[in-house]
Design a protein around this motif. Structure first.
Motif, mmCIF file in Angstrom:
data_model
loop_
_atom_site.group_PDB
_atom_site.id
_atom_site.type_symbol
_atom_site.label_atom_id
_atom_site.label_comp_id
_atom_site.label_asym_id
_atom_site.label_seq_id
_atom_site.Cartn_x
_atom_site.Cartn_y
_atom_site.Cartn_z
ATOM 1 N N SER A 24 9.253 -2.510 12.811
ATOM 2 C CA SER A 24 10.671 -2.349 13.143
ATOM 3 C C SER A 24 11.521 -2.362 11.876
ATOM 4 N N LYS A 25 12.672 -1.745 11.952
ATOM 5 C CA LYS A 25 13.571 -1.705 10.807
ATOM 6 C C LYS A 25 14.034 -3.110 10.428
ATOM 7 N N ARG A 26 14.260 -3.953 11.409
ATOM 8 C CA ARG A 26 14.683 -5.326 11.136
ATOM 9 C C ARG A 26 13.608 -6.083 10.361
ATOM 10 N N MET A 27 12.355 -5.947 10.797
ATOM 11 C CA MET A 27 11.260 -6.639 10.113
ATOM 12 C C MET A 27 11.022 -6.040 8.731
ATOM 13 N N LEU A 28 11.154 -4.721 8.603
ATOM 14 C CA LEU A 28 10.989 -4.097 7.285
ATOM 15 C C LEU A 28 12.047 -4.605 6.318
ATOM 16 N N THR A 29 13.275 -4.713 6.785
ATOM 17 C CA THR A 29 14.350 -5.251 5.944
ATOM 18 C C THR A 29 14.013 -6.657 5.482
ATOM 19 N N GLU A 30 13.538 -7.486 6.399
ATOM 20 C CA GLU A 30 13.182 -8.872 6.070
ATOM 21 C C GLU A 30 12.050 -8.922 5.050
ATOM 22 N N ARG A 31 11.011 -8.128 5.287
ATOM 23 C CA ARG A 31 9.862 -8.136 4.372
ATOM 24 C C ARG A 31 10.239 -7.595 2.992
ATOM 25 N N MET A 32 11.083 -6.570 2.942
ATOM 26 C CA MET A 32 11.485 -6.023 1.648
ATOM 27 C C MET A 32 12.272 -7.056 0.846
ATOM 28 N N LYS A 33 13.121 -7.814 1.509
ATOM 29 C CA LYS A 33 13.863 -8.876 0.822
ATOM 30 C C LYS A 33 12.908 -9.925 0.273
ATOM 31 N N HIS B 71 0.832 -1.207 0.000
ATOM 32 C CA HIS B 71 0.000 0.000 0.000
ATOM 33 C C HIS B 71 0.867 1.257 0.000
ATOM 34 N N ALA B 72 1.915 1.252 0.794
ATOM 35 C CA ALA B 72 2.808 2.414 0.897
ATOM 36 C C ALA B 72 3.491 2.725 -0.436
ATOM 37 N N LEU B 73 3.712 1.712 -1.246
ATOM 38 C CA LEU B 73 4.440 1.881 -2.510
ATOM 39 C C LEU B 73 3.531 2.098 -3.722
ATOM 40 N N MET B 74 2.227 2.090 -3.518
ATOM 41 C CA MET B 74 1.306 2.182 -4.655
ATOM 42 C C MET B 74 1.416 3.511 -5.409
ATOM 43 N N GLU B 75 1.590 4.601 -4.722
ATOM 44 C CA GLU B 75 1.590 5.908 -5.374
ATOM 45 C C GLU B 75 2.901 6.223 -6.072
ATOM 46 N N GLU B 76 4.024 5.920 -5.408
ATOM 47 C CA GLU B 76 5.328 6.294 -5.949
ATOM 48 C C GLU B 76 6.425 5.519 -5.229
ATOM 49 N N PRO B 77 7.611 5.447 -5.813
ATOM 50 C CA PRO B 77 8.742 4.802 -5.133
ATOM 51 C C PRO B 77 9.062 5.538 -3.835
ATOM 52 N N LYS B 78 9.573 4.775 -2.871
ATOM 53 C CA LYS B 78 9.922 5.355 -1.579
ATOM 54 C C LYS B 78 11.251 4.798 -1.096
ATOM 55 N N ARG B 79 11.935 5.619 -0.307
ATOM 56 C CA ARG B 79 13.144 5.152 0.364
ATOM 57 C C ARG B 79 12.735 4.345 1.587
ATOM 58 N N PHE B 80 13.675 3.552 2.087
ATOM 59 C CA PHE B 80 13.447 2.705 3.251
ATOM 60 C C PHE B 80 12.871 3.526 4.408
ATOM 61 N N SER B 81 13.487 4.668 4.686
ATOM 62 C CA SER B 81 13.052 5.499 5.816
ATOM 63 C C SER B 81 11.629 6.019 5.619
ATOM 64 N N GLU B 82 11.246 6.284 4.393
ATOM 65 C CA GLU B 82 9.884 6.755 4.117
ATOM 66 C C GLU B 82 8.859 5.651 4.366
ATOM 67 N N ILE B 83 9.206 4.433 3.992
ATOM 68 C CA ILE B 83 8.305 3.303 4.265
ATOM 69 C C ILE B 83 8.206 3.106 5.768
ATOM 70 N N ASN B 84 9.331 3.204 6.456
ATOM 71 C CA ASN B 84 9.349 3.034 7.909
ATOM 72 C C ASN B 84 8.528 4.117 8.595
ATOM 73 N N THR B 85 8.567 5.345 8.094
ATOM 74 C CA THR B 85 7.761 6.432 8.647
ATOM 75 C C THR B 85 6.276 6.193 8.370
ATOM 76 N N PHE B 86 5.958 5.660 7.194
ATOM 77 C CA PHE B 86 4.575 5.365 6.815
ATOM 78 C C PHE B 86 3.959 4.310 7.730
ATOM 79 N N ILE B 87 4.789 3.361 8.202
ATOM 80 C CA ILE B 87 4.325 2.281 9.078
ATOM 81 C C ILE B 87 5.184 2.313 10.351
ATOM 82 N N PRO B 88 4.930 3.245 11.264
ATOM 83 C CA PRO B 88 5.821 3.451 12.403
ATOM 84 C C PRO B 88 5.939 2.255 13.364
ATOM 85 N N GLU B 89 4.935 1.411 13.421
ATOM 86 C CA GLU B 89 4.985 0.253 14.322
ATOM 87 C C GLU B 89 5.900 -0.855 13.802
#
Length: 102
Positions: free
Chosen positions: A47-56, A27-45
């Protein structure tokens, strides 16, 4: 046999989107490309570790494309592939349902 193939494909799709945070990341990426930090800000709950895992995982599935931009400073952007965008469109139907019924 054909029904089994369809069932396996549907099950595979549910295994991807059924993982926590996957739908919100898409959902966060539907409108436009985003940097890691922007995705993390969009979903503040998330964690960076889990975001890294999910992005991979999303990258391995061909849903997300990781693009390293070599300008100074070097940065990485994530965008949806065509496959990912199509999935995002399908998930928008679920979002509409959720707004109405949840």
């Amino acid at each position: 046999m054909n029904e089994l193939k369809v069932c396996n494909k549907v099950e595979g799709a549910y295994q991807i989107i059924g993982k926590k945070w996957m739908c919100l990341i898409i959902h966060a990426l539907m409108e436009e490309p985003k940097r890691f930090s922007e995705i993390n800000t969009f979903i503040p709950e998330l964690s960076k570790r889990m975001l890294t895992e999910r992005m991979k995982e999303l990258e391995e599935c061909g849903i997300v494309l990781r693009n390293v931009i070599t300008d100074r400073p070097v940065r990485t952007e994530y965008s949806l592939t065509r496959k990912g965008h199509d999935l995002g469109l399908a998930l928008q139907t679920v979002e509409t349902w959720a707004e109405k019924w949840m």
